[in-house]
Design a protein around this motif. Structure first.
Motif, PDB file in Angstrom:
ATOM      1  N   HIS A 232       0.987  -1.241   0.055  1.00 29.04           N
ATOM      2  CA  HIS A 232      -0.030   0.246   0.053  1.00 29.04           C
ATOM      3  C   HIS A 232       0.927   1.377   0.153  1.00 29.04           C
ATOM      4  O   HIS A 232       1.819   1.243   0.521  1.00 29.04           O
ATOM      5  CB  HIS A 232      -0.794  -0.073   1.174  1.00 29.04           C
ATOM      6  N   VAL A 233       0.310   2.434  -0.496  1.00 24.58           N
ATOM      7  CA  VAL A 233       0.713   3.654  -0.088  1.00 24.58           C
ATOM      8  C   VAL A 233      -0.105   4.452   0.951  1.00 24.58           C
ATOM      9  O   VAL A 233      -1.454   4.728   0.233  1.00 24.58           O
ATOM     10  CB  VAL A 233       1.080   4.374  -1.514  1.00 24.58           C
ATOM     11  N   GLU A 234       0.270   4.768   2.082  1.00 28.42           N
ATOM     12  CA  GLU A 234      -0.521   5.307   2.855  1.00 28.42           C
ATOM     13  C   GLU A 234       0.214   6.567   3.417  1.00 28.42           C
ATOM     14  O   GLU A 234      -0.227   7.346   4.433  1.00 28.42           O
ATOM     15  CB  GLU A 234      -0.780   4.308   4.199  1.00 28.42           C
ATOM     16  N   MET A 235       1.313   6.882   3.068  1.00 28.66           N
ATOM     17  CA  MET A 235       1.998   8.172   3.570  1.00 28.66           C
ATOM     18  C   MET A 235       2.284   9.000   2.370  1.00 28.66           C
ATOM     19  O   MET A 235       2.596   8.603   1.383  1.00 28.66           O
ATOM     20  CB  MET A 235       3.433   7.550   4.038  1.00 28.66           C
ATOM     21  N   THR A 236       2.193  10.158   2.727  1.00 31.69           N
ATOM     22  CA  THR A 236       2.485  11.173   1.775  1.00 31.69           C
ATOM     23  C   THR A 236       3.778  11.420   1.387  1.00 31.69           C
ATOM     24  O   THR A 236       4.718  10.653   2.182  1.00 31.69           O
ATOM     25  CB  THR A 236       1.801  12.699   2.112  1.00 31.69           C
TER      26      THR A 236
END
Ligand SMILES: [Zn+2]
Ligand SMILES: [Zn+2]
Length: 257
Positions: A232-236
């Motif tokens: 996942h990508v959950e961080m900016t």
């Protein structure tokens, strides 16, 4: 998905185009939806990375496909069962066909496995049930361990041979009891699921999680790693700043991704 070269000895495995890919990241509310259901990127002719569209599921997981001479390994099946909405199987079929056109093999088989059994990584399994020459690895801990030959004796590492391409499978419980990581020496990829990814890490069993990370680090020291790839990508782009949970659109904070 984390995208960083891990150690310098693996420079020959590093393909910097991975940094230049513009991954789909959802659509603003009320705007037209233009993302493909999954975006598929060919790292090379035998390695694909897919990302499910946030327009279909805010989870937008990454999925990996490794092709060997005799078998293919699909790692995770995404967050959506419905093939009409999320035609993962069609994308996989197309890649297999393309590969087999230039690398013919009788009885080519497909293994569908998982980084772990949370719903956003296994929902598409049903698309592959009943497919000829296909094994969908079970979701229970015992099924995962026995399929990959992981036992106490093996030091929590098993493997699967795709034909000229051995993928090592490391048991890493903590986020989920059936969590495993996959290491491919051909690309240097270490696929870590939700255990290591840029975002909030959820440890359901904290002591097991820490032990798994320590073992993973030890494992990595003895292998050539190019990239650690989560699901996942959950961080900016700003370290430690998360996108809101459930966001359907991941607004670029600096425009660099
Ligand atoms: Zn998970
Ligand atoms: Zn997940």
């Amino acid at each position: 998905m984390a995208q960083f070269p891990v150690n310098t000895e693996a420079n020959d495995l590093v393909n910097t185009t991975i940094f230049r890919i513009r991954w789909i990241h959802g659509s603003l509310p009320r705007s037209s939806k233009r993302d493909p259901p999954p975006q598929l990127w060919r790292f090379n002719s035998s390695t694909m990375i897919l990302r499910q569209s946030r327009d279909i599921s805010f989870e937008a997981p990454f999925i990996y496909l490794f092709l060997g001479r005799e078998k293919a390994l699909l790692i995770d099946t995404g967050a959506t069962q419905d093939r009409g909405k999320f035609p993962l199987r069609d994308y996989v079929e197309e890649e297999l066909e393309r590969w087999l056109n230039s690398n013919p093999c009788r009885d080519y088989s497909l293994i569908v496995a998982h980084t772990h059994s949370h719903g956003d990584h296994v929902a598409g399994d049903l698309q592959f049930e009943g497919r000829l020459g296909t094994v969908v690895v079970g979701k229970q801990v015992g099924q995962v361990l026995s399929f990959f030959g992981i036992s106490g004796m093996s030091g929590n590492v098993g493997q699967v041979d795709l034909g000229g391409r051995i993928i090592e499978v490391i048991r890493i419980p903590g986020h989920h009891p059936a969590s495993v990581a996959f290491y491919d020496s051909q690309t240097g990829f270490l696929v870590t699921g939700d255990t290591v990814c840029p975002g909030r890490l959820y440890a359901r069993d904290y002591p097991a999680f820490v032990d798994s990370l320590n073992r993973l680090v030890e494992f990595a020291k003895s292998r050539k790693l190019s990239y650690v790839l989560g699901a996942h990508v959950e961080m900016t782009d700003i370290p430690r700043k998360e996108y809101p949970i459930g966001a359907r659109y991941q607004l670029m904070s600096t425009g660099s991704r």
